[in-house]
Scaffold this active site. Structure first.
Site, short mmCIF file in Angstrom:
data_model
loop_
_atom_site.label_atom_id
_atom_site.label_comp_id
_atom_site.label_asym_id
_atom_site.label_seq_id
_atom_site.Cartn_x
_atom_site.Cartn_y
_atom_site.Cartn_z
N CYS A 91 -1.01 -36.56 -6.94
CA CYS A 91 -2.45 -36.82 -7.16
C CYS A 91 -3.08 -35.88 -8.17
CB CYS A 91 -3.20 -36.70 -5.82
SG CYS A 91 -3.33 -34.98 -5.24
N SER A 141 4.63 -1.37 8.72
CA SER A 141 3.30 -1.90 8.40
C SER A 141 2.27 -0.77 8.44
CB SER A 141 2.88 -2.98 9.41
OG SER A 141 1.57 -3.45 9.08
N ARG A 154 0.82 -1.23 0.00
CA ARG A 154 0.00 0.00 0.00
C ARG A 154 0.85 1.27 0.00
NH1 ARG A 154 -1.78 -3.96 2.93
NH2 ARG A 154 -3.74 -4.94 2.33
N HIS A 189 0.99 -14.86 7.83
CA HIS A 189 0.45 -15.05 6.48
C HIS A 189 1.19 -16.12 5.71
CE1 HIS A 189 -1.20 -10.68 6.86
NE2 HIS A 189 -1.91 -11.54 7.53
N1 APR Z 1 10.77 1.93 5.98
C1 APR Z 1 9.66 2.18 6.73
N2 APR Z 1 8.38 2.05 6.25
C2 APR Z 1 8.25 1.65 4.95
C3 APR Z 1 9.37 1.38 4.11
C4 APR Z 1 10.66 1.53 4.68
N3 APR Z 1 11.78 1.31 3.96
N4 APR Z 1 8.90 1.01 2.88
C5 APR Z 1 7.54 1.05 2.97
N5 APR Z 1 7.16 1.43 4.20
C6 APR Z 1 5.80 1.57 4.73
C7 APR Z 1 4.75 1.93 3.70
O1 APR Z 1 4.66 3.32 3.54
C8 APR Z 1 3.49 1.35 4.35
O2 APR Z 1 2.90 2.27 5.26
O3 APR Z 1 5.44 0.27 5.18
C9 APR Z 1 4.01 0.14 5.15
C10 APR Z 1 3.68 -1.17 4.47
O4 APR Z 1 2.27 -1.32 4.51
P1 APR Z 1 1.58 -2.37 3.52
O5 APR Z 1 2.14 -2.21 2.15
O6 APR Z 1 0.12 -2.25 3.73
O7 APR Z 1 2.11 -3.79 4.04
P2 APR Z 1 1.60 -4.61 5.30
O8 APR Z 1 1.21 -3.70 6.42
O9 APR Z 1 2.64 -5.63 5.59
O10 APR Z 1 0.29 -5.34 4.70
C11 APR Z 1 -0.32 -6.32 5.50
O11 APR Z 1 -1.71 -6.90 3.60
O12 APR Z 1 -1.98 -7.37 1.36
C12 APR Z 1 -1.85 -7.93 2.62
O13 APR Z 1 -1.01 -10.07 3.05
C13 APR Z 1 -0.61 -8.78 2.69
O14 APR Z 1 0.82 -9.16 4.60
C14 APR Z 1 0.21 -8.15 3.80
C15 APR Z 1 -0.85 -7.40 4.60
#
Ligand code: APR
Length: 259
Positions: free
Chosen positions: A163, A201, A41, A127
């Protein structure tokens, strides 16, 4: 919440880690972007290019066409081959070496915490993990490299060699239940910790995103290291906007100096 400059926040977070007796680190895709794996995201993330609705377990099971598309994206694109842990993963592994880490709860499927050296029994993968592909009929497991070779040799929808059942990466698709034993363990650690550190996250996908709430309910302090907002920002004791690799390596250096 501590509202001052980055260095002071990192120092304050290190102090909290030094005072903690039960530290849980919770990671998302943001800790792996510096290893070359796109997040979901953030800017340019996977869900800005693909429709998450195509990645439900219902669609995967319903049509071979959908499976063909998903195999191409999930494995054909070499998304997870030849990726290595970055400074963020290595910093968290150092916390275990110092005896300061209860566990890592991760939403990531890239195996990078284990590759960074964290004991496998201290990593809870909510996950799943892309290292294995499983047959949905007989349960036979295949290393992902074995299936990747088949895709490279022109197989579009790999089937079970035992299978001929449907094969699926050992990861949790939308609409699928999380592995209960992993979810239970992650919930117990979150409810028992005294410090909960989120790294990379958006904290929007449930039930994973309930973990910080469990920690706060248990009276734990909450540190969030992320680029961009999360729904928990107002509840964080320390909120650090910064790159995971840079922030975590500086934070762990402060912990090492403070030992
Ligand atoms: N350092 C700090 N933050 C970062 C960096 C970085 N280098 N790169 C990206 N981010 C931030 C992004 O701006 C975002 O806010 O990390 C966050 C990642 O969020 P998501 O892309 O939503 O990932 P996540 O929270 O792991 O998603 C959870 O959603 O689609 C499902 O199964 C998938 O496990 C995943 C779950």
């Amino acid at each position: 919440m501590i509202n001052n400059n980055l260095g002071a926040k990192i120092a304050a977070a290190a102090e909290m880690i030094l005072a903690s007796r039960r530290l849980v680190v919770f990671t998302g895709a943001g800790i792996s972007t510096e290893s070359g794996i796109p997040d979901f995201r953030g800017p340019g993330g996977i869900w800005t290019k693909f429709d998450p609705d195509d990645f439900t377990i219902q669609k995967f099971l319903k049509s071979e066409e959908t499976r063909k598309k998903q195999w191409k994206i999930l494995i054909g694109g070499d998304l997870f081959s030849n990726v290595n842990p970055n400074r963020g993963h290595l910093a968290i592994a150092e916390l275990e070496e110092m005896g300061r880490l209860d566990c890592v709860i991760t939403q990531n499927i890239d195996n990078l915490h284990q590759k960074a050296g964290i004991s496998t029994d201290r990593v809870f993968e909510l996950h799943g993990n892309m290292q294995w592909v499983r047959c949905l009929s007989c349960g036979e497991r295949y290393p992902v490299e074995h299936i990747r070779e088949k895709l490279k040799n022109g197989v579009e929808v790999p089937e079970c060699e035992i299978c001929q059942g449907i094969l699926k990466p050992d990861v949790v698709f939308f609409g699928e239940a999380l592995p209960p034993e992993v979810l239970d363990a992650a919930t117990a650690y979150s409810r028992h910790c005294d410090l909960f550190l989120v790294v990379g996250s958006s904290l929007v996908v449930h039930p994973a995103a309930l973990m910080p709430a469990y920690a706060k309910e248990a009276g734990a302090r909450l540190i969030i290291v992320n680029i961009g907002e999360t729904p928990y920002d107002s509840r964080a004791d320390i909120l650090i906007e910064g790159k995971a690799g840079d922030v975590m390596s500086k934070m762990v250096q402060k912990v090492r100096e403070g030992q």
